[in-house]
Structure formats: structure tokens, C-alpha cells
Design an enzyme around this catalytic site. Sequence first.
Site, short mmCIF file in Angstrom:
data_model
loop_
_atom_site.label_atom_id
_atom_site.label_comp_id
_atom_site.label_asym_id
_atom_site.label_seq_id
_atom_site.Cartn_x
_atom_site.Cartn_y
_atom_site.Cartn_z
CE LYS A 1 -3.72 2.26 2.73
NZ LYS A 1 -4.60 1.84 3.96
CB SER B 1 -8.04 3.68 2.94
OG SER B 1 -7.06 3.16 3.87
CB SER C 1 -8.34 0.82 5.49
OG SER C 1 -9.04 1.99 5.50
N1 GLN Z 1 -13.17 4.23 6.51
C1 GLN Z 1 -12.43 4.72 7.38
C2 GLN Z 1 -11.98 6.28 7.47
O1 GLN Z 1 -12.44 6.78 6.34
C3 GLN Z 1 -11.11 3.76 7.86
C4 GLN Z 1 -10.04 4.20 7.30
C5 GLN Z 1 -9.01 3.16 7.61
O2 GLN Z 1 -8.99 2.38 8.28
N2 GLN Z 1 -7.64 3.87 7.02
O3 GLN Z 1 -11.34 6.76 8.26
#
Ligand code: GLN
Length: 495
Positions: free
Chosen positions: A79, A162, A186
Site C-alpha cells: 500500500k 482505504s 481499511s
Molecule cells: N473508512 C475509515 C476512514 O475513512 C477507515 C479508514 C482506515 O481504516 N484507514 O477513516
Amino acid sequence: MSGELHQMGVAALASALRERKLSAVEAAQHHLARIRQHQDLGSFVALDEDAALARARDADALLAAGNAPALAGVPIAHKDIFATTDFPTTAGSRILAGYRSPFDATVVRKLAEAGAVTLGKLSCDEFAMGSANENVAVPAVGFDHAVPVRNPWDTTRIPGGSSGGSAAAVAARLVPAATGTDTGGSIRQPASFCGVTGIKPTYGRASRYGMVAFASSLDQAGPLARSAEDCALLLSAMCGPDPERDSTSLDKPAEDFSRSLGASLEGLRIGVPKEFLGDGVAPGVRAAIEAALAEYEKLGARRVEVSLPLTELSIPVYYVLAAAEASSNLSRFDGVKFGHRASNYRDLADMYAKTREEGFGDEVKRRIMIGTYVLSHGYYDAYYLQAQKVRRMIADDFQQAFAHCDLIAGPAAPTVAWKLGEHGGDPVADYLADIFTLPGSLAGLPGMSLPVGFDGGMPVGLQLIGNYFGEAKLLNAAHRFQQATDWHQRTPEGY
Ligand code: GLN
């Protein structure tokens, strides 16, 4: 054997490499060709064939010498939130355009030491803020502009976020495994949406050093792969204390998670929180989850009902705390030390303002504003402090639940992957979809998602949450399920 190479998972590839049935260079070349072939998914944001092939040759040398580490020659991708010396690091943001880290993240280093060969970097939501991988500001490989990542099961749909690039690339068999990070879901949510397996360990098990910080009290790294067995191999290499570089890394020795795979599930108590199967869950998702729970009962597990009464509050609590931490973490991007700097400005303050105005996307700015607000004098007690208290209560509720069960199970998300643009830029619609992953994140618990069926042709993920340091138990429960079923082997058409 190169025709089926990309059908092989991490474990199969690692043993074929060890038996010298193929070379690390062949494995890298085959997967690099596939990445190019399917670059329209937008899952990769950086490739460097020369760097990858050089690492593959190193792996071949170790393999030839007969003392290669566990993952020698296995192609992976990271990532683009992990700092890497071999590739640019952007965190999906314009503000890091052109940034090249002088060091590798600990997780990147550990996987390299285990012999894995990094092919490239994967798209993610900007600073890992998002649930759909639509908040991307850097061009994907093969594009001259930023694009959202597409879900290989239906390219009109989002892959989740994400870590959407990671999940899409694994689902499309572009790489056998990838790293992701999970702050509020995420890893688990995109794994669920793309029909792959992913695990976020207990907070503190994997070092955060070199992971571009979003919300430091929540951020954790973990692998996405096709099976729990493959995740176990990667996670074993990723975890372990890093006291000099991450003060929240736990003093818990690295563990070989593969060794605990295979234990019987006889008598395992699986707690199903009643709040996780309520009205908000799509009927097709609920049906797949119920069928998975029935399969677990066939495997000897016992289903018990538990309650996590504050589940709904996890959304406001998380979006207060994560924004607060983000507003602080992102203050370092000021045009001085990293990446982008505005070209026209009057004075220092104007340079900061213009750099940040140009460099950050809308969602990032929204979170910085919310975070600054909830931390400000006069609102701190009402929002930040209050959210911290509820966070503690959520963690306590899990301990109450774990008094009655060994693992907790439910959906990773209330629906399957939605259409690109379907939420129409409404951030709250995205936030609400995080409801089942946020509680475990706030409590710092390990959690995973594994594919257990489909709803309207799109994959459904079962979330398993363990108690602290329960990674081995989680991976074993997922592995036993995957030995009895073949959901994790389904491949999207055309890949
Ligand atoms: N969807 C969540 C956010 O937007 C989690 C994102 C994540 O785990 N990095 O913060």
C-alpha cells in the site's frame, strides 16, 4: 508452469520457489506482465521493474544457496502508505508528490528480510481516509491522472477502502499478497468487498514506523491475500517489537502463525453481537453470514449471542478521534520538509496556507477542520474527551462479550461494494458503512475478513474479531473454514 503462476497463492509459490520449479525472476516477470495487462483497474500507483528484478535476483541467489528465508522470491506489493526506498511514497496525496523516503518502513524491511520481492506500490485513499478508494489524488500506473480503483468483480463498483488497491490487486491475481493498513477497517472492508482474506493484528503488534500516520492510536498494518494460510505467512514476517522506532509497538515476540493452523474448532464459542445483524444489514449479506455461521457449527463451533450495545456510537467516536489525531499528524506537511510546495506566496504563513490548500484533497481538509475543531479550547471537553470516554466503554463491552465467547463474528460491512460515485461525494454515507469495523479498531483488537459468499454477484466477507493477541486463533478459525469451503478460491471473471 508460468501459465498458472498467478493462480498460486503465497504458500504454493514459496514452496515451488524453494523446490526450484521456478525462479524468483520468473515469478516477478509473470506478475509484472499481469499488472500491466490489468492496469485499467487503477490498483497500482508505482512500478519499478528494474528494482523488482534486482530483488528477485537476490532472492534467487539465496534460493540457490539453499538457506532462503520463508518468503524468498514471493512477489508482493505495498500500500502506498508505507515508506519505501525503492519506490516513491505518496499516501495517495498531491502533497507528497515526488517524495522518496530515505528509509523503509519496518514492515517493508521485515518482509524484504523474509525474502518477499516488492513489485510496486498500491493505490489507497489519500492518507488512508476513505472507504471506497475514490479519494485518490495521484495518477495510477498507465494513467496521466488520478483515478479511483475499480473492483475486479464488477469494474463499475468500488473496491472498498482505504486499502482498495491492495484488495483489488489480490482479487485480480496481480499479486498473491499485499500489505494494507487498517485504522477503522481499511484492511477488513476492502478484503470483504473484493472477496479476499485480510487481517489486522492487535494494535501494537506490527510496527508503525514508516507508515504515513493518519490516526496513530488506531493505525495498524496487516496483509491481504487469498487465504488465511497465506495471511499467516505474511503476518508472521510483519509482526514483532520495534521499541526504538515505534514507542507503541508491543513487547511481544514475533510468532509463527502458520504453526497454529489446523487445530480443531470443536467447542469454539463464536459470539454473534445482536447489533451486527440488525435492520441495516442487506438481506443478501445477512444470508451469507448466517450460512457461514451454520458452516462453523458443522465444524464443531457453538454459536452464542452477545451484545456490543455501543456499536452505533463507534461512528461518531471514531470520526472525532481519528480526525483529531489526523489534524495533529498532518501538521507536518507544511511545504518545508516533504513533497509539494506552492510556487507563489507572499510570506511564510502564505506559503503554508497555499501549500496545504493545493496539496490536500477535500476529505483530508474536512478531517483536519473537524479535528482542529474538536481539539479546540471550549470544545475539547464536549467532543474529544467525551469520545475518549466512550472509546473506553466500547473496549470494556468487548471484554464483557469475551467472557462468553472465544471469537466474535459478523459482517465486515452492512452491504456489498457500491457503485463508483454512488455516494455522490456524501462523506457521511461512506462513514456509516464502517459501522462493523470501527468498534474493534477503537478497542485495538485483532480482526479479519474472509470471503463467505456473494450477494448479487458481489463478494461478502465474514468479520472475525479476536481478543488481544488472538491472531493465531483468528487465522486458524478462518483456515478451517477455508479447508471446508471454496469461497476464497473463486476468481472474478476475466482474471
Ligand atoms: N473508512 C475509515 C476512514 O475513512 C477507515 C479508514 C482506515 O481504516 N484507514 O477513516
